[in-house]
Design a protein around this motif. Sequence first.
Motif, PDB file in Angstrom:
ATOM      1  N   ASP A 174      35.465  39.857 -37.658  1.00 48.77           N
ATOM      2  CA  ASP A 174      35.117  41.257 -36.956  1.00 48.77           C
ATOM      3  C   ASP A 174      35.954  42.224 -37.518  1.00 48.77           C
ATOM      4  OD1 ASP A 174      33.632  39.913 -34.941  1.00 48.77           O
ATOM      5  OD2 ASP A 174      34.799  39.577 -33.658  1.00 48.77           O
ATOM      6  N   SER A 175      35.528  43.286 -37.500  1.00 49.73           N
ATOM      7  CA  SER A 175      36.325  44.599 -38.297  1.00 49.73           C
ATOM      8  C   SER A 175      37.246  45.002 -37.238  1.00 49.73           C
ATOM      9  CB  SER A 175      35.290  45.467 -38.699  1.00 49.73           C
ATOM     10  OG  SER A 175      34.787  46.307 -37.651  1.00 49.73           O
ATOM     11  N   GLU A 176      38.115  45.785 -37.637  1.00 49.41           N
ATOM     12  CA  GLU A 176      39.101  46.516 -36.932  1.00 49.41           C
ATOM     13  C   GLU A 176      38.533  47.368 -35.819  1.00 49.41           C
ATOM     14  OE1 GLU A 176      42.577  46.043 -36.583  1.00 49.41           O
ATOM     15  OE2 GLU A 176      42.283  44.321 -37.797  1.00 49.41           O
ATOM     16  N   GLN A 177      37.159  48.022 -36.198  1.00 49.29           N
ATOM     17  CA  GLN A 177      36.643  48.957 -35.480  1.00 49.29           C
ATOM     18  C   GLN A 177      35.810  48.404 -34.361  1.00 49.29           C
ATOM     19  OE1 GLN A 177      34.748  51.438 -38.335  1.00 49.29           O
ATOM     20  NE2 GLN A 177      36.439  52.057 -39.291  1.00 49.29           N
ATOM     21  N   VAL A 178      35.359  46.962 -34.606  1.00 46.63           N
ATOM     22  CA  VAL A 178      34.551  46.526 -33.797  1.00 46.63           C
ATOM     23  C   VAL A 178      34.669  44.762 -33.497  1.00 46.63           C
ATOM     24  CG1 VAL A 178      32.095  45.880 -32.985  1.00 46.63           C
ATOM     25  CG2 VAL A 178      32.560  47.833 -34.595  1.00 46.63           C
ATOM     26  N   ARG A 179      35.584  44.815 -32.266  1.00 52.22           N
ATOM     27  CA  ARG A 179      36.097  43.248 -32.106  1.00 52.22           C
ATOM     28  C   ARG A 179      36.479  43.116 -30.589  1.00 52.22           C
ATOM     29  NH1 ARG A 179      42.058  43.278 -32.721  1.00 52.22           N
ATOM     30  NH2 ARG A 179      42.726  45.320 -33.428  1.00 52.22           N
ATOM     31  N   ILE A 180      36.246  41.830 -30.115  1.00 49.57           N
ATOM     32  CA  ILE A 180      36.821  41.722 -29.044  1.00 49.57           C
ATOM     33  C   ILE A 180      38.354  40.818 -28.958  1.00 49.57           C
ATOM     34  CG2 ILE A 180      36.511  40.403 -26.804  1.00 49.57           C
ATOM     35  CD1 ILE A 180      33.606  40.368 -27.219  1.00 49.57           C
ATOM     36  N   GLN A 181      39.210  41.392 -28.426  1.00 44.64           N
ATOM     37  CA  GLN A 181      40.652  40.952 -28.415  1.00 44.64           C
ATOM     38  C   GLN A 181      40.923  39.890 -27.509  1.00 44.64           C
ATOM     39  OE1 GLN A 181      42.482  44.751 -28.453  1.00 44.64           O
ATOM     40  NE2 GLN A 181      43.460  44.361 -30.562  1.00 44.64           N
ATOM     41  N   SER A 182      40.500  40.000 -26.342  1.00 50.15           N
ATOM     42  CA  SER A 182      40.651  39.370 -25.190  1.00 50.15           C
ATOM     43  C   SER A 182      39.536  39.121 -24.259  1.00 50.15           C
ATOM     44  CB  SER A 182      41.895  39.751 -24.309  1.00 50.15           C
ATOM     45  OG  SER A 182      42.115  39.011 -23.091  1.00 50.15           O
ATOM     46  N   GLY A 199      39.351  45.207 -26.150  1.00 45.98           N
ATOM     47  CA  GLY A 199      39.293  45.187 -27.670  1.00 45.98           C
ATOM     48  C   GLY A 199      38.792  46.414 -28.189  1.00 45.98           C
ATOM     49  N   ALA A 200      38.033  46.700 -29.318  1.00 49.55           N
ATOM     50  CA  ALA A 200      38.030  47.911 -30.035  1.00 49.55           C
ATOM     51  C   ALA A 200      36.651  48.345 -30.251  1.00 49.55           C
ATOM     52  CB  ALA A 200      38.824  47.862 -31.523  1.00 49.55           C
ATOM     53  N   ALA A 201      36.046  49.398 -30.248  1.00 45.38           N
ATOM     54  CA  ALA A 201      34.709  49.853 -30.491  1.00 45.38           C
ATOM     55  C   ALA A 201      34.876  51.400 -30.739  1.00 45.38           C
ATOM     56  CB  ALA A 201      33.924  49.862 -28.895  1.00 45.38           C
ATOM     57  N   TYR A 202      34.898  51.687 -32.118  1.00 44.43           N
ATOM     58  CA  TYR A 202      34.972  52.995 -32.640  1.00 44.43           C
ATOM     59  C   TYR A 202      34.581  52.964 -34.233  1.00 44.43           C
ATOM     60  CZ  TYR A 202      39.384  51.451 -34.800  1.00 44.43           C
ATOM     61  OH  TYR A 202      40.633  50.926 -35.435  1.00 44.43           O
ATOM     62  N   LEU A 248      28.418  45.240 -28.641  1.00 41.81           N
ATOM     63  CA  LEU A 248      27.573  45.997 -29.413  1.00 41.81           C
ATOM     64  C   LEU A 248      27.830  47.375 -29.703  1.00 41.81           C
ATOM     65  CD1 LEU A 248      25.750  43.833 -27.412  1.00 41.81           C
ATOM     66  CD2 LEU A 248      23.967  44.626 -29.127  1.00 41.81           C
ATOM     67  N   VAL A 249      28.146  47.732 -30.858  1.00 41.37           N
ATOM     68  CA  VAL A 249      28.252  49.229 -31.239  1.00 41.37           C
ATOM     69  C   VAL A 249      27.314  49.759 -32.082  1.00 41.37           C
ATOM     70  CG1 VAL A 249      29.993  50.698 -32.543  1.00 41.37           C
ATOM     71  CG2 VAL A 249      30.838  48.504 -31.222  1.00 41.37           C
ATOM     72  N   VAL A 250      26.724  50.756 -31.497  1.00 39.89           N
ATOM     73  CA  VAL A 250      25.488  51.522 -32.207  1.00 39.89           C
ATOM     74  C   VAL A 250      26.152  52.635 -32.808  1.00 39.89           C
ATOM     75  CG1 VAL A 250      23.361  52.411 -31.492  1.00 39.89           C
ATOM     76  CG2 VAL A 250      24.018  50.607 -30.002  1.00 39.89           C
ATOM     77  N   THR A 257      28.170  43.827 -34.112  1.00 41.80           N
ATOM     78  CA  THR A 257      28.616  42.963 -33.097  1.00 41.80           C
ATOM     79  C   THR A 257      29.983  42.004 -33.400  1.00 41.80           C
ATOM     80  OG1 THR A 257      27.412  41.183 -33.981  1.00 41.80           O
ATOM     81  CG2 THR A 257      26.136  42.795 -32.490  1.00 41.80           C
ATOM     82  N   SER A 258      30.372  41.823 -31.918  1.00 36.25           N
ATOM     83  CA  SER A 258      31.474  40.822 -32.094  1.00 36.25           C
ATOM     84  C   SER A 258      31.345  40.303 -30.963  1.00 36.25           C
ATOM     85  CB  SER A 258      32.909  41.485 -31.748  1.00 36.25           C
ATOM     86  OG  SER A 258      33.905  40.604 -31.575  1.00 36.25           O
TER      87      SER A 258
END
Length: 959
Positions: free
Chosen positions: A770-778, A793-796, A849-851, A859-860
């Motif tokens: 996963d990229s730093e911008q789209v990922r589930i951390q926990s 996580g992160a979604a940006y 899912l990040v659009v 996705t992550s």
Amino acid sequence: MPAISDILRQRSRRGKARKGSRTVQRTALSLTTIASLGVAVLAVALTAGFSLLTQDMPSLASLPALLDPQEGLLAEPSVIVARDQATVLQTLGGGERSYLPLESASQDRLPPNLLNAIVTAADPAFWQHGGIDLRNLAGAAPDTIALQLVSELLFWDEPSGLRRALRERLFAAQAVSEYGHEQILEWYLNIAFFGQNAYGAEAAAQLYFGKAAAELSLAESAVLAATSQAPDLNPFASPDLALARRNETLNRMHEQGFITAEQLEDARRSTLGVRPAPEQPNSVLSAFLNLVRQEIAPHIPERVLARGGLVIVSTLDPDLQRQFECTLESQLARLSAQATDFPEDCRAARLLPTQIGENEPAAGLTAELAAIDPRAGQVLALAAGHSGGRAPEDLSPHPGGSLLTPFVYLTAFTRGFSPGSLAWDIPANLPAGLNRSPNPDEAFHGPVRIRTALANDYLVPALSLLDQIGAEAVWGTAAQLGMPALLSPVAENGGSIDLDRRQLTLLEAVQAFGVLSTQGVLIGRGTPGPPNAGDLPAPLQATTVLRVEDARGTVWLDFGPPQARPVTSAPLAYTLTHMLSDESTRWPSLGHPNALEVGRPAGVKRGFTQDGRNAWAVGFTPQVSIGAWIGFLGGSTDAGQVSPDAAAGLWHAALKYATESQEPAGWSVPQDIVSLEVCDPSGMLPTAECPTVVREIFLQGSEPTQPDSLFRRFAINRETGLLATVFTPPELIEERVFLVPPPEAAAWAQQAGLPVPPENYDLVSQPPVDSEQVRIQSPAMFDYVSGDLVIRGAAYGPDFENFSVQIGAGLNPQQWLQLGDPSTTPVFEGELARWNTGGLSGLYAIRLLVVRQDSRIETSIVQVTVDNTPPEVGILYPAESQVFEQPGTAPATFQFFAADELEIGRVEVYQDNRLLETMTRPPYALSVSLQPGAHILRVVAYDLAGNFAETEISYIVAR
């Protein structure tokens, strides 16, 4: 006329004089009365004392009633007979009796030299006194011939002391007065004990010199006279001492004028002249006969029995005994390659299986075979033999070996284990000092039920349990069943397992297994003496004697009905019986058919020791308990081995013959026994993954409540062989069932070639990190989760439009459930969504899912296991409020269970809120040192998702 005052003084003097006279008269009368009363009291006291002294005194007629050569009770020897009262097993006291008179027209009489020698040695003043020596009226030991006669014949059963000494002397004086010195001496010489089972002068003369008593020389007479006063120092036992005592007797005969100086010198110059001691009779029945005599000895001395006139009715079944004897001899002959033909009248020998073991023919083998009626506590048959010809005189203890494993498991059942409990037969469970498998096939068999381990002699599980429970507890259980010797301390021996260091006799083993036949009740006769080790009551032993009576039918000794002592509960006894009578479970090691199958319900256990020198087979039906042992005695130097098949074959033939006329019968099922289907070998409830389902029995309350976790289903990438993930293409996923061993069994599983589930996940098909911008951390990939889950996580990123979080069930979700509405607010490092997992269980995928504004979707995905069911936890041992009586003697092994629908993370054990141990894998057992006082035991079980359950009990250690 006298004055009034003078008259008054005169009257006063006369009054005093009369008063004084009356006082003297009264005093004299009182003294006379007291004296008379004293005499009367003394007379009454003497009369009462004499009455007490002579109370129940034997009649003078008792002597001829015993000693008359034709009609006396002692005219016939005592015999031991079988229970049919017609089969004579042994004649005591040297066999047939020969009565010799002092005077006779024939040569068959007591010779004068012997009479004089006996008088010299036993009672030099015999002809001068009236049966007692006035210088020793209250002596403890009889010191005259008359006293010796009456003491041993009539007063032997009275307690020693002054009363007995006075009664004996009174009776001896009356006997001499009634019958005369000559008759007393004649009687004495015909019943005197001369050692070596010789009673009477004729028997002694024949035994030691091979001649009639009438033919004895002066020197030979002196030998017998000296021997009569010290039978243990007889010529066979101590020739040199017998010679010295003979010469001493001759010297005294000369001093008393019985012989001349010339006769003295001639007699002293002669040799002792004793013939060689005859070989003692021996048979396969010797051990039983010795037990009979030992059982009677505390009540009737051996010398009283051997003197004659008594019938000992034993418990022996004569037909069963004969068949046991010839069958035992036949099996020994086969093992020694001496013969293969069976005696024509030995029907039991024809029931011997053809297979007698794989070992080479061995010399120096000893065999024992015994049968007990467990319902009456009676020995029905007992044979012992040796391949060299001479049977052992007594039953020696032998190492129990694997014969003792049933008592390990019986003790374990009281601590929460069951026949279905999982045990691991693996190298990691070997006791210290062993470097190879102690099993008969020297292999390891992995996971097995306790039932399977017992039936096939897989010893590693038994030894592991013995270590967990503690030897003292196990052998304490065995002692209550009639094997107290197992509690005795044993010497440590490197490489020798504890089972091989514990010794017991065959009868003890047969009686202990008979307790299972009676569903937990030990039946037998109480033994005198103090309690056993551990303050256990004195054991009840199987009896060999029904009663003792004389030739006229008067009962001398009757023990009455046997005692019955419950020593274990009926459900526990039935549980072990059910295992020992399970024929099909033995097939993996013994094959089918085998020697332990007898065509009727029978519980049976083979046994062997690691050195191959002992083979056992002990088993039972409801009517009889039978055991066989074949091996080498402790002092034997033979280096051979004996197969357990040899003892099993002997048991097979003996039991089939003993029960051929009885209807087959089993055991009733106690109320507290539960039967249900379980997964083999875990003993847990069956699942779809379980390859084998069997029916097992449990003590009520110990039955399993959790599904099997030993066999588990895994989704595998069939190309990589790794665990499938949500990224694995569905067409590559296949499900496989694996046996999942604990870590300590991993080496065994690998050596056994057992397929093991992969530990790593299939990451080949996983998309780039996963990229730093789209990922589930926990939560992290493959985490276990429960309850309200915060997904972080992160979604940006550039052209961000919105994001959403979706949940999908299974390894490859076909449907996705969105958590809330799409969010148009970017999240850099924070909360993405919340998921209430309540009521859910199993594999799930979480997808972010990040659009982007150009309609691109990034996705992550993480894969998690949802577990919202807390584990189950319990304390199997000790029980609530249990009291331990002996602190500090040995640690106690506490037993716990913990189960989860997915997987247990850890089990924590606390005592009085202090953490004792953290365990991550079963079996959950802990050795705890017992400290005096009241304690709280608490157990907490956690699953991998953090759910937990706990339970606690209190127990007390007595001070």
